[in-house]
Design an enzyme around this catalytic site. Structure first.
Site, PDB file in Angstrom:
ATOM      1  N   ASN A   1      -0.950  -3.133  16.237  1.00 61.21           N
ATOM      2  CA  ASN A   1      -0.994  -3.615  14.852  1.00 61.21           C
ATOM      3  C   ASN A   1       0.093  -2.938  14.019  1.00 61.21           C
ATOM      4  O   ASN A   1       0.141  -1.718  13.920  1.00 61.21           O
ATOM      5  CB  ASN A   1      -2.384  -3.285  14.270  1.00 61.21           C
ATOM      6  CG  ASN A   1      -2.493  -3.657  12.798  1.00 61.21           C
ATOM      7  OD1 ASN A   1      -1.804  -4.562  12.327  1.00 61.21           O
ATOM      8  ND2 ASN A   1      -3.373  -2.961  12.095  1.00 61.21           N
TER       9      ASN A   1
ATOM     10  N   LEU B   1       0.840  -1.206   0.000  1.00 60.27           N
ATOM     11  CA  LEU B   1       0.000   0.000   0.000  1.00 60.27           C
ATOM     12  C   LEU B   1       0.871   1.252   0.000  1.00 60.27           C
ATOM     13  O   LEU B   1       1.738   1.413   0.855  1.00 60.27           O
ATOM     14  CB  LEU B   1      -0.919   0.010   1.229  1.00 60.27           C
ATOM     15  CG  LEU B   1      -1.788  -1.233   1.438  1.00 60.27           C
ATOM     16  CD1 LEU B   1      -2.805  -0.976   2.549  1.00 60.27           C
ATOM     17  CD2 LEU B   1      -2.477  -1.660   0.149  1.00 60.27           C
ATOM     18  N   ALA B   2       0.622   2.098  -0.985  1.00 66.11           N
ATOM     19  CA  ALA B   2       1.478   3.284  -1.144  1.00 66.11           C
ATOM     20  C   ALA B   2       0.699   4.439  -1.752  1.00 66.11           C
ATOM     21  O   ALA B   2       1.240   5.231  -2.502  1.00 66.11           O
ATOM     22  CB  ALA B   2       2.669   2.928  -2.022  1.00 66.11           C
TER      23      ALA B   2
ATOM     24  N   GLY C   1      -3.358   0.872  16.020  1.00 64.83           N
ATOM     25  CA  GLY C   1      -4.479  -0.025  16.257  1.00 64.83           C
ATOM     26  C   GLY C   1      -4.091  -1.028  17.338  1.00 64.83           C
ATOM     27  O   GLY C   1      -2.946  -1.453  17.422  1.00 64.83           O
TER      28      GLY C   1
ATOM     29  N   ARG D   1      31.868   5.866 -10.889  1.00 64.41           N
ATOM     30  CA  ARG D   1      30.493   6.153 -11.303  1.00 64.41           C
ATOM     31  C   ARG D   1      29.906   4.967 -12.067  1.00 64.41           C
ATOM     32  O   ARG D   1      30.609   4.008 -12.376  1.00 64.41           O
ATOM     33  CB  ARG D   1      30.491   7.431 -12.143  1.00 64.41           C
ATOM     34  CG  ARG D   1      30.830   8.682 -11.310  1.00 64.41           C
ATOM     35  CD  ARG D   1      30.991   9.906 -12.175  1.00 64.41           C
ATOM     36  NE  ARG D   1      29.875  10.083 -13.080  1.00 64.41           N
ATOM     37  CZ  ARG D   1      29.942  10.718 -14.243  1.00 64.41           C
ATOM     38  NH1 ARG D   1      31.095  11.234 -14.660  1.00 64.41           N
ATOM     39  NH2 ARG D   1      28.886  10.826 -15.001  1.00 64.41           N
TER      40      ARG D   1
ATOM     41  N   ARG E   1       2.818  14.971   6.113  1.00 64.39           N
ATOM     42  CA  ARG E   1       3.816  15.465   7.077  1.00 64.39           C
ATOM     43  C   ARG E   1       5.238  15.482   6.525  1.00 64.39           C
ATOM     44  O   ARG E   1       6.151  15.960   7.183  1.00 64.39           O
ATOM     45  CB  ARG E   1       3.741  14.643   8.368  1.00 64.39           C
ATOM     46  CG  ARG E   1       2.519  15.017   9.208  1.00 64.39           C
ATOM     47  CD  ARG E   1       2.211  13.970  10.247  1.00 64.39           C
ATOM     48  NE  ARG E   1       3.333  13.741  11.136  1.00 64.39           N
ATOM     49  CZ  ARG E   1       3.500  12.645  11.860  1.00 64.39           C
ATOM     50  NH1 ARG E   1       2.627  11.666  11.777  1.00 64.39           N
ATOM     51  NH2 ARG E   1       4.540  12.527  12.654  1.00 64.39           N
TER      52      ARG E   1
HETATM   53  C1  UD1 Z   1      -2.868   1.680  10.096  1.00 61.47           C
HETATM   54  C2  UD1 Z   1      -3.723   0.618  10.768  1.00 61.47           C
HETATM   55  C3  UD1 Z   1      -3.378   0.588  12.251  1.00 61.47           C
HETATM   56  C4  UD1 Z   1      -1.905   0.316  12.441  1.00 61.47           C
HETATM   57  C5  UD1 Z   1      -1.064   1.336  11.684  1.00 61.47           C
HETATM   58  C6  UD1 Z   1       0.390   0.958  11.684  1.00 61.47           C
HETATM   59  C7  UD1 Z   1      -5.850   0.498   9.543  1.00 61.47           C
HETATM   60  C8  UD1 Z   1      -7.266   0.904   9.539  1.00 61.47           C
HETATM   61  N1  UD1 Z   1      -5.113   0.946  10.582  1.00 61.47           N
HETATM   62  O1  UD1 Z   1      -3.243   2.939  10.628  1.00 61.47           O
HETATM   63  O2  UD1 Z   1      -4.121  -0.422  12.922  1.00 61.47           O
HETATM   64  O3  UD1 Z   1      -1.557   0.339  13.823  1.00 61.47           O
HETATM   65  O4  UD1 Z   1      -1.491   1.398  10.286  1.00 61.47           O
HETATM   66  O5  UD1 Z   1       1.139   1.973  11.098  1.00 61.47           O
HETATM   67  O6  UD1 Z   1      -5.412  -0.210   8.662  1.00 61.47           O
HETATM   68  N2  UD1 Z   1      -3.041   3.679   2.452  1.00 61.47           N
HETATM   69  C9  UD1 Z   1      -3.436   3.577   1.145  1.00 61.47           C
HETATM   70  N3  UD1 Z   1      -4.728   3.903   0.826  1.00 61.47           N
HETATM   71  C10 UD1 Z   1      -5.613   4.309   1.755  1.00 61.47           C
HETATM   72  C11 UD1 Z   1      -5.194   4.417   3.091  1.00 61.47           C
HETATM   73  C12 UD1 Z   1      -3.889   4.099   3.412  1.00 61.47           C
HETATM   74  O7  UD1 Z   1      -2.671   3.196   0.261  1.00 61.47           O
HETATM   75  O8  UD1 Z   1      -6.743   4.583   1.360  1.00 61.47           O
HETATM   76  C13 UD1 Z   1      -1.654   3.323   2.794  1.00 61.47           C
HETATM   77  C14 UD1 Z   1      -0.861   4.524   3.295  1.00 61.47           C
HETATM   78  O9  UD1 Z   1      -0.156   5.139   2.212  1.00 61.47           O
HETATM   79  C15 UD1 Z   1       0.086   3.890   4.301  1.00 61.47           C
HETATM   80  C16 UD1 Z   1      -0.679   2.676   4.810  1.00 61.47           C
HETATM   81  O10 UD1 Z   1      -1.681   2.404   3.864  1.00 61.47           O
HETATM   82  O11 UD1 Z   1       1.273   3.426   3.693  1.00 61.47           O
HETATM   83  C17 UD1 Z   1      -1.291   2.896   6.192  1.00 61.47           C
HETATM   84  O12 UD1 Z   1      -2.178   3.981   6.131  1.00 61.47           O
HETATM   85  P1  UD1 Z   1      -2.270   5.034   7.298  1.00 61.47           P
HETATM   86  O13 UD1 Z   1      -3.309   6.015   6.960  1.00 61.47           O
HETATM   87  O14 UD1 Z   1      -0.934   5.529   7.661  1.00 61.47           O
HETATM   88  O15 UD1 Z   1      -2.833   4.090   8.468  1.00 61.47           O
HETATM   89  P2  UD1 Z   1      -2.767   4.364  10.018  1.00 61.47           P
HETATM   90  O16 UD1 Z   1      -3.799   5.343  10.373  1.00 61.47           O
HETATM   91  O17 UD1 Z   1      -1.359   4.646  10.400  1.00 61.47           O
END
Ligand code: UD1
Ligand code: CA
Length: 447
Positions: free
Chosen positions: A167, A8-9, A138, A313, A15
């Site tokens: 998590n 997931l990216a 989480g 290089r 930030r």
């Molecule tokens: C998520 C977890 C949380 C965990 C934490 C660890 C969920 C609901 N929560 O929360 O339990 O403790 O990660 O860091 O999964 N992303 C997408 N598309 C989206 C949303 C997110 O690609 O629609 C990607 C983000 O780029 C990121 C990752 O998923 O790399 C996590 O998303 P983020 O919003 O940071 O989740 P947290 O709120 O940190």
């Protein structure tokens, strides 16, 4: 068992204060996402799917360079982690096996940890860790390794918020399980997001088992800010230094040597202080890199010595026992066994035969302002100091060039080429010149 990676990216990484997508910021001279891809690659996955959103075109281009077989899917709106994984499912049509979900901004998960997850027989396996400061992670509601549910911090009761088992975000489940259950997940929660974490409760409601596998907190470090990126860089470098030393490399001043994600150093290499390895450097057993060298995209064979103060290089290829000395730059050039380039030299776009000696101050003039050209030098040749080799040009086996020559025509085997003004000697003229100049200076001082 067949494995698919989904990384997931899509997130913006607000930030970071950056125009660059978060996962393309560099850690160990590689984009952040290359680290997650590399941990997953250890499982020899059949499929690698990256879910991109913000800056998807840039992410696609970068991913293509890291692994041309990886596919990038677009998540147009970031509606949550479950929604993100859902975007990858069409790419996994017909795939039967386990899917591992990783985050592109979480670089330190070890392959061994992912293997532990795959070894678990549970239908849904979540990677958890004991958090020193659980913050907004989480929370895992677990009984031993049996996982009941994951509660997001925003939705947690006071009692759940006390839980320190958190998590990491890494989840493993059968593709079939994801196909069946992801579409059921809703966004009825505090963030109004589709939470991947809901998979646990839904799986259990369907009679499946969920389990937690744990790892050390340091593996789960995610990057959300430049400060965290800098901290991660420090952690990465510390790990690489320790690994190099463990593998039999001597680092004279370990804290001053900087590695890239893919740096390879064979046993018995010696690396002096203040050496920087950019991407794609391999150094074979027993080679020595002396102080203050900068290397990228190069290969150094056994017994070669480089530096101090050398720059290698991309495309620099040093065969066994080559010596590259101080203030020498080498680019896109093959130096055969025993070649010596000791001092103040630029070698670019060249092939140099074995045991040839390149004198101080030699330059391959490879660029005519429009195009690049190659210089070919044979075996056992001697290039005099300050030779300009105007490419395209070749120098034969056992040939020589005189110091200060500008070589514009090919030099045959065994020939000596001189391309410089003929020296003339005027007896006594230096004395006369000195007298004239001193008189001029005296006149100026008096006027
Ligand atoms: C998520 C977890 C949380 C965990 C934490 C660890 C969920 C609901 N929560 O929360 O339990 O403790 O990660 O860091 O999964 N992303 C997408 N598309 C989206 C949303 C997110 O690609 O629609 C990607 C983000 O780029 C990121 C990752 O998923 O790399 C996590 O998303 P983020 O919003 O940071 O989740 P947290 O709120 O940190
Ligand atoms: Ca996060």
């Amino acid at each position: 068992m067949a494995i698919a990676l989904v990384i997931l990216a899509a997130g913006k990484g607000t930030r970071m204060n950056s125009d660059l997508p978060k996962v393309l910021h560099r850690l160990g001279a590689a984009p952040l996402i290359a680290h997650a891809m590399s941990s997953g690659q250890g499982l020899e996955p059949e499929e690698v799917i990256i879910v991109a959103g913000h800056g998807a075109d840039q992410v696609r281009a970068a991913v293509g360079k890291i692994n041309p077989d990886a596919r990038v899917v677009l998540q147009e709106e970031q509606l949550g982690t479950a929604h993100a994984v859902l975007q990858a499912l069409p790419e996994l049509e017909g795939f039967e096996g386990r899917v591992i979900v990783l985050y592109g901004d979480t670089p330190f998960i070890r392959t061994e940890t992912l293997e532990n997850m795959i070894d678990s027989p549970a239908d849904v396996v979540v990677l958890g860790f004991e958090a020193a400061d659980p913050g907004r992670y989480g929370r895992l509601v677990a009984h031993g390794t049996a996982l009941e549910k994951i509660v997001e911090f925003k939705d947690a009761t006071d009692e759940e918020a006390e839980i320190t088992l958190c998590n990491s975000g890494v989840i493993c489940a059968e593709a079939a399980t994801l196909r069946e259950l992801l579409p059921v997940i809703d966004n009825d929660n505090a963030a109004e997001e589709f939470y991947l974490t809901d998979l646990v409760e839904i799986a259990r409601a369907n009679g499946m088992a969920a389990e937690v596998v744990t790892c050390h907190e340091s593996e789960t470090l995610g990057i959300n800010s430049r400060k965290e990126l800098a901290q991660a860089e420090a952690a990465f470098q510390a790990r690489m230094r320790a690994e190099a030393i463990e593998n039999g490399v001597t680092l004279t001043a370990p804290e001053t040597v900087f590695f890239a994600l893919d740096t390879y150093l064979g046993a018995d290499c010696v690396v002096g202080p203040n050496v920087v390895f950019g991407p794609a450097v391999t150094v074979e057993t027993g080679a020595e890199i002396m102080a203050f060298c900068h290397l990228e995209g190069c290969h150094i064979s056994r017994g070669a010595t480089v530096g101090p103060f050398a720059r290698l290089r991309p495309g620099a290829e040093l065969a066994e026992d080559v010596h590259v000395g101080n203030f020498v730059e080498i680019k896109n050039a093959i130096l055969d066994e025993g070649v010596k380039v000791g001092h103040l030299t630029y070698i670019g776009d060249a092939d140099i035969g074995e045991h040839t000696n390149i004198g101080a101050g030699t330059i391959t003039c490879n660029y005519d302002g429009v195009m690049k050209h190659r210089t070919t030098i044979g075996k056992r040749a001697f290039i005099g100091s300050d030779t300009m080799l105007v490419a395209p040009v070749s120098v034969g086996n056992d040939a020589m060039t005189g110091s200060g020559s500008v070589i514009t025509q090919d030099v045959p085997d065994e020939a000596l080429a001189l391309g410089r003004a003929k020296q003339v000697v005027k007896q006594g003229l230096a004395t006369k010149l000195f007298e004239m100049l001193r008189a001029q200076k005296a006149r100026k001082a008096n006027s």
